[in-house]
Design a protein around this motif. Structure first.
Motif, PDB file in Angstrom:
ATOM      1  N   SER A 117      48.114  30.705  80.615  1.00 40.78           N
ATOM      2  CA  SER A 117      49.397  31.358  80.341  1.00 40.78           C
ATOM      3  C   SER A 117      49.751  31.268  78.863  1.00 40.78           C
ATOM      4  N   ALA A 118      49.397  30.155  78.218  1.00 37.31           N
ATOM      5  CA  ALA A 118      49.670  30.015  76.781  1.00 37.31           C
ATOM      6  C   ALA A 118      48.816  30.982  75.969  1.00 37.31           C
ATOM      7  N   ILE A 119      47.547  31.127  76.341  1.00 37.86           N
ATOM      8  CA  ILE A 119      46.670  32.075  75.651  1.00 37.86           C
ATOM      9  C   ILE A 119      47.164  33.499  75.860  1.00 37.86           C
ATOM     10  N   ALA A 120      47.583  33.803  77.088  1.00 37.29           N
ATOM     11  CA  ALA A 120      48.076  35.150  77.400  1.00 37.29           C
ATOM     12  C   ALA A 120      49.313  35.487  76.569  1.00 37.29           C
ATOM     13  N   THR A 151      38.481  46.343  89.873  1.00 29.49           N
ATOM     14  CA  THR A 151      37.829  46.471  88.563  1.00 29.49           C
ATOM     15  C   THR A 151      38.864  46.554  87.454  1.00 29.49           C
ATOM     16  N   ARG A 152      38.643  45.789  86.397  1.00 28.76           N
ATOM     17  CA  ARG A 152      39.576  45.769  85.265  1.00 28.76           C
ATOM     18  C   ARG A 152      39.570  47.112  84.549  1.00 28.76           C
ATOM     19  N   LEU A 153      40.652  47.386  83.831  1.00 29.95           N
ATOM     20  CA  LEU A 153      40.844  48.693  83.197  1.00 29.95           C
ATOM     21  C   LEU A 153      39.690  49.071  82.287  1.00 29.95           C
ATOM     22  N   GLN A 154      39.284  48.159  81.435  1.00 29.80           N
ATOM     23  CA  GLN A 154      38.248  48.487  80.455  1.00 29.80           C
ATOM     24  C   GLN A 154      36.954  48.889  81.136  1.00 29.80           C
ATOM     25  N   GLU A 180      39.122  36.222  88.083  1.00 32.49           N
ATOM     26  CA  GLU A 180      39.338  37.048  86.888  1.00 32.49           C
ATOM     27  C   GLU A 180      40.814  37.410  86.852  1.00 32.49           C
ATOM     28  N   THR A 181      41.478  37.108  85.744  1.00 34.27           N
ATOM     29  CA  THR A 181      42.905  37.402  85.611  1.00 34.27           C
ATOM     30  C   THR A 181      43.105  38.417  84.497  1.00 34.27           C
ATOM     31  N   VAL A 195      41.846  40.101  79.485  1.00 37.86           N
ATOM     32  CA  VAL A 195      41.210  39.464  80.637  1.00 37.86           C
ATOM     33  C   VAL A 195      40.802  38.041  80.289  1.00 37.86           C
ATOM     34  N   GLN A 196      41.093  37.126  81.211  1.00 32.69           N
ATOM     35  CA  GLN A 196      40.595  35.755  81.142  1.00 32.69           C
ATOM     36  C   GLN A 196      39.909  35.426  82.465  1.00 32.69           C
TER      37      GLN A 196
END
Length: 665
Positions: free
Chosen positions: A415-418, A141-144, A243-244, A267-268
């Motif tokens: 990766s560019a968006i990140a 589970t993601r942090l948020q 989910e990354t 998250v993306q």
């Protein structure tokens, strides 16, 4: 929310009646016993956990992955070795390096029926993948989302994101016991594992210690391999959904090095185009593309998008497929259904990656970021600080990126968006000045690019069988000729893997995730052992091998005839050409298809929608071919109708198994 931890280590005892897992790290805990004959689960006091007559089987068991049922027996899967991948906010994260399978039966394992041996081999091959786990932190589970969980502490299996709880099916007996018995203490034995990636590295920016973490979570729904799992299912689950989460941990001003009290997350997501579509392998480099316009297409797509909105907020769909040529029909179908959707919180943006970045001008990915910049700002990111009761910021939407495979182009875009978000986060917390970017920090960028490239390779290997393409750009920021050569090699490897080896890989996915479950000793399970292709189809590879052998013999061995060598080569060369032509004309019958859940409805789809010219499906059944195929175990027509000799439904599987059994008799 604080999770109740799982047991980290067990002593495993066994006798002829049961396996008993005794927690090794603490006293006063209960032990878990599993009856070998019935599968009955019990929790015993520690004093009665290893009664007289039990033998110590293993001293180091680091977790129970679950129980799997095959055709003739049940098996317990345990973690025998692990490797720590890092420490995330004080929580050790481990990767499995050795999993073992323990039979519940006491029968001699050397005399297993062939069907059981085959299924067991599929499971073992799947378990050679590495899985991630934590004993005291919910890695799924993601942090948020974790911040939003309130109430009393719960065990990890109760907190886990159902999509990324990879061994959920294997843990179903333990979960049922927890729910039905009311004994919640078994929760300490239920260890969720995740199929994905985890990487965390430490460096410095402007004298402050920072940790960059990249976590990728792969969904267990519609899981599988590249060409055998495409598009969506009726429930709205899509293939290759990942989910990354990129997390940046930064020292707070005035705090000692290693404080990392500032927590920034972004998250993306990625996933196959949410329609009913497929690419049917036929031994050509480009398979047959088909878009299947079925009554449930719009509903499946809507369910998928609505779920994303509920989980993540506003959705920005970025499609990177080509606007011309082979990929054009899937692009048009996607846009056609998007036009019918009444979803104000879902936006669609098409970016023809290959056209915009042609001639290796990969820096033009910035054009895409400029187009979605306002949405990225509006969606925001997660920002929390130690000591603050509430997050300072939350992410209210995600970018969902797709290309055809959701691998290579998607990796470059994500990766560019990140990186763009990372620059914004560092400016917002005051570490960077306005206009300053991480590009000027060579050490940090080297770390960032390699983390994203490693992440891309891992996702690609799980789906396509090889490392990702275009990672030279991800690693260096430049496209190179060496990178093109590496991509060419990987493309050839993908072709071989996807055409000749993916069937068993897909079967392994279906077994472990619970998408196929054999009944004990069923004819349906036995039927998978029979190759029911026509004899002529099975004979052609032998013709090729024999022709090549005879040609080599003619060229290398001493001659005993005065006849010209050209006639010898002409005879065997002609046979070789005929066999090769036959194989490519009947290409789909030489592809490695899954046997457990056959793709009958996809391979032989003849309904509305779009199809490229069908290739590799044979020349039809003429009178001469009908007579030739009479010697086959099944007629050509039967074989096609059964879907590569395997049944689509349980009833057809049983029928097929009985038919194979009668023919053997």
């Amino acid at each position: 929310m604080t999770a109740r931890p799982c047991h980290k280590k067990f002593l495993l005892y066994k006798n002829s009646k049961a396996y008993t897992f005794v927690p090794a790290e603490s006293s006063g805990e209960q032990a878990l016993s599993i009856r070998r004959g019935t599968g009955e689960i019990r929790l015993n006091s520690i004093h009665n956990s290893a009664p007289e007559g039990h033998d110590l089987l293993m001293q180091n068991v680091f977790g129970i992955v679950g129980i799997i049922s095959l055709a003739y027996d049940d098996y317990i899967i345990v973690i025998c070795a692990r490797e720590q991948r890092g420490n995330f906010m004080g929580h050790p994260i481990y990767e499995t390096t050795n999993l073992q399978i323990l039979p519940m039966s006491t029968a001699d394992q050397s005399t297993l029926p062939p069907t059981e041996t085959y299924l067991l081999g599929l499971v073992k091959a799947h378990l050679r993948n590495s899985f991630l786990l934590s004993y005291d932190w919910d890695i799924t589970t993601r942090l948020q989302a974790q911040e939003r969980v309130t109430g009393e502490p719960r065990y990890l299996w109760e907190l886990a994101d159902d999509r990324f709880f990879w061994n959920k099916s294997l843990q179903s007996r333990f979960i049922d016991f927890a729910r039905n018995s009311g004994n919640t203490e078994i929760g300490a034995f239920i260890l969720p594992v995740m199929f994905g990636t985890f990487d965390i590295r430490t460096t410095y920016l402007k004298g402050r210690s920072v940790q960059l973490c990249l976590i990728s979570r792969r969904s267990r729904f519609r899981a599988g391999t590249r060409y055998l799992r495409r598009g969506a299912d009726s429930e709205g689950h899509v293939a290759n959904f990942n989910e990354t989460e990129q997390v940046l941990l930064v020292d707070r001003p005035g705090k000692p090095h290693g404080d990392h009290g500032i927590r920034l997350g972004f998250v993306q997501i990625r996933g196959s185009i949410p329609l009913f579509w497929a690419e049917v392998n036929n031994l050509r480099y480009k398979p047959d593309l088909q878009v299947m316009e079925l009554p449930g297409s719009e509903n499946a797509m809507k369910r998928h998008l609505q779920e994303l909105v509920e989980l993540y907020g506003q959705q920005n769909l970025v499609s990177l497929v080509n606007q011309k040529g082979y990929e054009k029909p899937i692009k048009e179908a996607f846009e056609k259904y998007m036009a019918t959707m009444d979803l104000p919180t879902v936006k669609y943006d098409h970016f023809d990656f290959h056209h915009e970045c042609r001639n290796m001008k990969w820096d033009r990915i910035s054009v895409l970021i400029d187009r979605i910049k306002e949405d990225l700002i509006s969606d925001g990111y997660y920002h929390a600080e130690v000591g603050q009761p509430e997050p300072l910021k939350e992410q209210s939407g995600t970018v969902r990126t797709n290309c055809m495979d959701n691998l290579d182009r998607t990796n470059v875009a994500q990766s560019a968006i990140a990186k763009w978000i990372l620059d914004r986060q560092l400016r917002d917390i005051g570490l960077f000045e306005e206009g300053e970017t991480v590009d000027t920090y060579e050490r940090f960028m080297y770390m960032f690019r390699n983390m994203w490239a490693d992440h891309a390779d891992a996702i690609s290997k799980a789906y396509s069988g090889t490392g990702a393409l275009k990672t030279d750009y991800t690693r260096t920021g430049k496209r190179s000729k060496q990178g093109l050569l590496t991509d060419g090699i990987n493309s050839v490897q993908r072709y071989v893997t996807n055409n000749f080896f993916d069937g068993p890989r897909q079967d392994g996915y279906d077994l472990v995730t619970g998408n196929w479950s054999p009944r004990a000793g069923s004819a349906a399970a036995r039927a998978i052992m029979f190759d029911t292709r026509p004899l002529l189809v099975r004979f052609m590879p032998t013709v090729i091998a024999w022709s090549l052998f005879m040609m080599c013999c003619g060229l290398t061995l001493p001659r005993s005839s005065a006849a010209p060598m050209k006639y010898w080569l002409l005879i065997w060369g002609t046979l070789l050409t005929i066999a090769l032509t036959f194989i490519f004309v009947h290409g789909i019958y030489y592809v490695s298809w899954p046997l457990l859940n056959p793709l009958t409805d996809v391979i032989h789809y003849d309904g509305p929608g779009f199809r490229t010219k069908s290739r590799g499906r044979g020349l039809g059944i003429s009178d001469w071919s009908k007579s030739l195929l009479q010697i086959a175990p099944l007629s050509y027509r039967e074989w096609v109708e059964k879907g590569h000799g395997r049944a689509k439904s349980r009833a057809n599987e049983i029928e097929m198994g009985e038919l194979a059994k009668k023919r053997l008799e």
